[in-house]
Design a protein around this motif. Structure first.
Motif, PDB file in Angstrom:
ATOM      1  N   ILE A   1      -0.709 -17.788  27.351  1.00 42.49           N
ATOM      2  CA  ILE A   1      -0.891 -17.885  28.335  1.00 42.49           C
ATOM      3  C   ILE A   1       0.252 -17.053  29.573  1.00 42.49           C
ATOM      4  O   ILE A   1      -0.342 -17.321  30.317  1.00 42.49           O
ATOM      5  N   TYR A   2       1.489 -17.316  29.048  1.00 42.28           N
ATOM      6  CA  TYR A   2       1.980 -16.385  29.855  1.00 42.28           C
ATOM      7  C   TYR A   2       1.587 -14.797  30.446  1.00 42.28           C
ATOM      8  O   TYR A   2       1.746 -14.288  31.360  1.00 42.28           O
ATOM      9  N   GLY A   3       1.312 -14.467  29.025  1.00 41.72           N
ATOM     10  CA  GLY A   3       1.196 -12.965  28.998  1.00 41.72           C
ATOM     11  C   GLY A   3      -0.563 -13.066  30.932  1.00 41.72           C
ATOM     12  O   GLY A   3      -0.539 -11.761  30.814  1.00 41.72           O
ATOM     13  N   VAL A   4      -1.598 -13.956  30.336  1.00 43.30           N
ATOM     14  CA  VAL A   4      -2.378 -13.550  31.373  1.00 43.30           C
ATOM     15  C   VAL A   4      -2.337 -14.350  33.152  1.00 43.30           C
ATOM     16  O   VAL A   4      -2.533 -13.858  33.637  1.00 43.30           O
ATOM     17  N   ARG A   5      -1.015 -15.380  32.797  1.00 41.94           N
ATOM     18  CA  ARG A   5      -0.356 -15.407  34.121  1.00 41.94           C
ATOM     19  C   ARG A   5       0.337 -14.206  34.876  1.00 41.94           C
ATOM     20  O   ARG A   5       0.748 -13.390  35.815  1.00 41.94           O
ATOM     21  N   ASP A   6       0.655 -12.971  33.869  1.00 43.66           N
ATOM     22  CA  ASP A   6       1.446 -11.623  34.115  1.00 43.66           C
ATOM     23  C   ASP A   6       0.560 -10.368  34.566  1.00 43.66           C
ATOM     24  O   ASP A   6       1.241  -9.673  35.066  1.00 43.66           O
ATOM     25  N   VAL A   7      -0.729 -10.939  34.559  1.00 39.86           N
ATOM     26  CA  VAL A   7      -2.334  -9.949  34.879  1.00 39.86           C
ATOM     27  C   VAL A   7      -2.010 -10.033  36.353  1.00 39.86           C
ATOM     28  O   VAL A   7      -1.862 -10.531  37.023  1.00 39.86           O
ATOM     29  N   ASP A   8      -1.849  -8.579  36.711  1.00 34.00           N
ATOM     30  CA  ASP A   8      -2.415  -7.681  38.004  1.00 34.00           C
ATOM     31  C   ASP A   8      -3.214  -8.691  38.313  1.00 34.00           C
ATOM     32  O   ASP A   8      -4.516  -8.279  38.197  1.00 34.00           O
ATOM     33  N   PRO A   9      -3.182  -9.305  39.665  1.00 33.88           N
ATOM     34  CA  PRO A   9      -4.332 -10.593  40.536  1.00 33.88           C
ATOM     35  C   PRO A   9      -4.983  -9.218  41.157  1.00 33.88           C
ATOM     36  O   PRO A   9      -6.187  -9.523  40.951  1.00 33.88           O
ATOM     37  N   LEU A  10      -4.452  -8.067  41.657  1.00 39.26           N
ATOM     38  CA  LEU A  10      -5.354  -6.973  42.281  1.00 39.26           C
ATOM     39  C   LEU A  10      -5.960  -6.287  41.583  1.00 39.26           C
ATOM     40  O   LEU A  10      -7.092  -5.791  41.448  1.00 39.26           O
ATOM     41  N   ALA A  11      -5.583  -6.318  40.175  1.00 40.76           N
ATOM     42  CA  ALA A  11      -6.665  -5.573  38.854  1.00 40.76           C
ATOM     43  C   ALA A  11      -8.597  -6.383  39.091  1.00 40.76           C
ATOM     44  O   ALA A  11      -9.027  -5.964  39.208  1.00 40.76           O
ATOM     45  N   LYS A  12      -8.308  -8.178  38.455  1.00 42.79           N
ATOM     46  CA  LYS A  12      -9.110  -8.715  38.267  1.00 42.79           C
ATOM     47  C   LYS A  12      -9.673  -8.244  40.105  1.00 42.79           C
ATOM     48  O   LYS A  12     -10.786  -8.377  39.602  1.00 42.79           O
ATOM     49  N   GLU A  13      -9.503  -8.394  40.729  1.00 46.41           N
ATOM     50  CA  GLU A  13     -10.076  -8.756  42.065  1.00 46.41           C
ATOM     51  C   GLU A  13     -10.492  -7.417  42.193  1.00 46.41           C
ATOM     52  O   GLU A  13     -11.995  -7.762  43.090  1.00 46.41           O
ATOM     53  N   THR A  14     -10.124  -6.554  41.782  1.00 42.83           N
ATOM     54  CA  THR A  14     -10.480  -5.044  42.480  1.00 42.83           C
ATOM     55  C   THR A  14     -12.172  -5.361  41.256  1.00 42.83           C
ATOM     56  O   THR A  14     -12.428  -4.792  41.158  1.00 42.83           O
ATOM     57  N   LEU A  15     -11.911  -5.944  39.747  1.00 45.19           N
ATOM     58  CA  LEU A  15     -13.298  -5.387  39.058  1.00 45.19           C
ATOM     59  C   LEU A  15     -14.585  -6.666  39.468  1.00 45.19           C
ATOM     60  O   LEU A  15     -15.338  -6.219  39.134  1.00 45.19           O
ATOM     61  N   ARG A  16     -13.521  -7.352  40.073  1.00 45.49           N
ATOM     62  CA  ARG A  16     -14.541  -8.293  39.988  1.00 45.49           C
ATOM     63  C   ARG A  16     -15.002  -7.675  41.655  1.00 45.49           C
ATOM     64  O   ARG A  16     -16.673  -8.041  42.011  1.00 45.49           O
ATOM     65  N   SER A  17     -14.896  -7.438  42.275  1.00 46.98           N
ATOM     66  CA  SER A  17     -15.729  -6.710  43.595  1.00 46.98           C
ATOM     67  C   SER A  17     -16.106  -6.139  43.420  1.00 46.98           C
ATOM     68  O   SER A  17     -18.144  -5.079  43.798  1.00 46.98           O
ATOM     69  N   PHE A  18     -16.403  -5.201  42.058  1.00 46.72           N
ATOM     70  CA  PHE A  18     -17.621  -4.363  41.129  1.00 46.72           C
ATOM     71  C   PHE A  18     -18.732  -4.877  41.635  1.00 46.72           C
ATOM     72  O   PHE A  18     -19.462  -4.118  39.808  1.00 46.72           O
TER      73      PHE A  18
END
Length: 260
Positions: free
Chosen positions: A142-159
């Motif tokens: 759970i803590y590892g998932v929270r530590d993920v860079d939000p920008l990286a997730k948004e970048t992938l979603r934008s594609f």
């Protein structure tokens, strides 16, 4: 890094050797009653004998088998659950009170219940070990998932990638070092609970059962020698997992070292 690791190992060996020398001297000078605490040399000699004792090796194999499957089941259950709770914040908020209620319950206290629920000795040991080992894997995931860079997730979603792709391509790789740490902690916990369940519940095989038999025969030296092998097994497993973490997640260790 290799020099640091080498010096650390040498200091560890020196510390253990010093403790054994002190215990040996205390026993030989009469400061310790060797009836209840045998000489360190006697325990080491018995440990060497157990290494080639077919009866002990069979018991050790039963414990290792229960530990392995308990740890595998823990990872199979706790990692997906941790990913789900880490990604879905409302679910995590709903489940958190239950987790905080169950997590402090001593796993040893559940052994009598496990004996009633599981007739098979292997399943009984595994159930207690899985319960105790689940928490470090779940919380670290759970803590590892929270530590993920939000920008990286948004970048992938934008594609145009969907939630599943984001989890597999970004969340899981980024959280992997935290998951690995949880698994390493769970491995030690599972060892403790498997042997404890064997000591409390008895049975026909396992290091804990061997310790019980040695205690019934007043063989304290064998009890301590068997216990020492459990400790050595834990050290070996931890060292292997630490080495695997450093190799697989070198980028993470470099980043955290730079931050510190």
């Amino acid at each position: 890094m290799s020099r640091l690791t080498g010096s650390t190992v040498l200091r560890g060996v020196a510390g253990v050797t010093g403790l054994l020398v002190v215990l040996e001297a205390a026993g030989r000078t009469g400061l310790l009653d060797t009836t209840y605490l045998p000489l360190a040399s006697t325990v080491l000699a018995r440990a060497g004998e157990l290494a080639v004792d077919p009866e002990f090796l069979a018991d050790a194999g039963a414990s290792v088998e229960a530990w392995f499957w308990a740890l595998a089941l823990t990872v199979a259950l706790a990692v997906p659950a941790g990913l789900l709770l880490g990604v879905a914040r409302p679910a995590e908020v709903a489940v958190r009170p239950l987790v905080e209620f169950l997590r402090p319950i001593p796993s040893v206290a559940l052994i009598p219940l496990a004996i009633l629920l599981f007739q098979d000795q292997m399943h009984m040991r595994m159930s207690v070990a899985v319960y105790a080992a689940t928490w470090p894997v779940l919380i670290n995931t759970i803590y590892g998932v929270r530590d993920v860079d939000p920008l990286a997730k948004e970048t992938l979603r934008s594609f145009g990638f969907g939630p599943a792709a984001v989890v597999l391509r970004v969340v899981l790789p980024s959280a992997a070092p935290f998951i690995a740490l949880g698994v390493r902690l769970a491995a030690s916990v599972a060892i403790i609970l498997v042997v404890t369940a064997e000591v409390v519940a008895g049975g026909t095989g396992g290091v804990g059962v061997f310790i019980n038999r040695a205690g019934s025969g007043n063989r304290v030296d064998q009890m301590m020698a068997a216990t020492a092998w459990v400790g050595l097994f834990g050290i070996a497993v931890n060292a292997l997992l630490v080495g695997a973490e450093k190799r697989l997640f070198r980028w993470h260790h470099t980043r955290t070292a730079g931050v510190s």
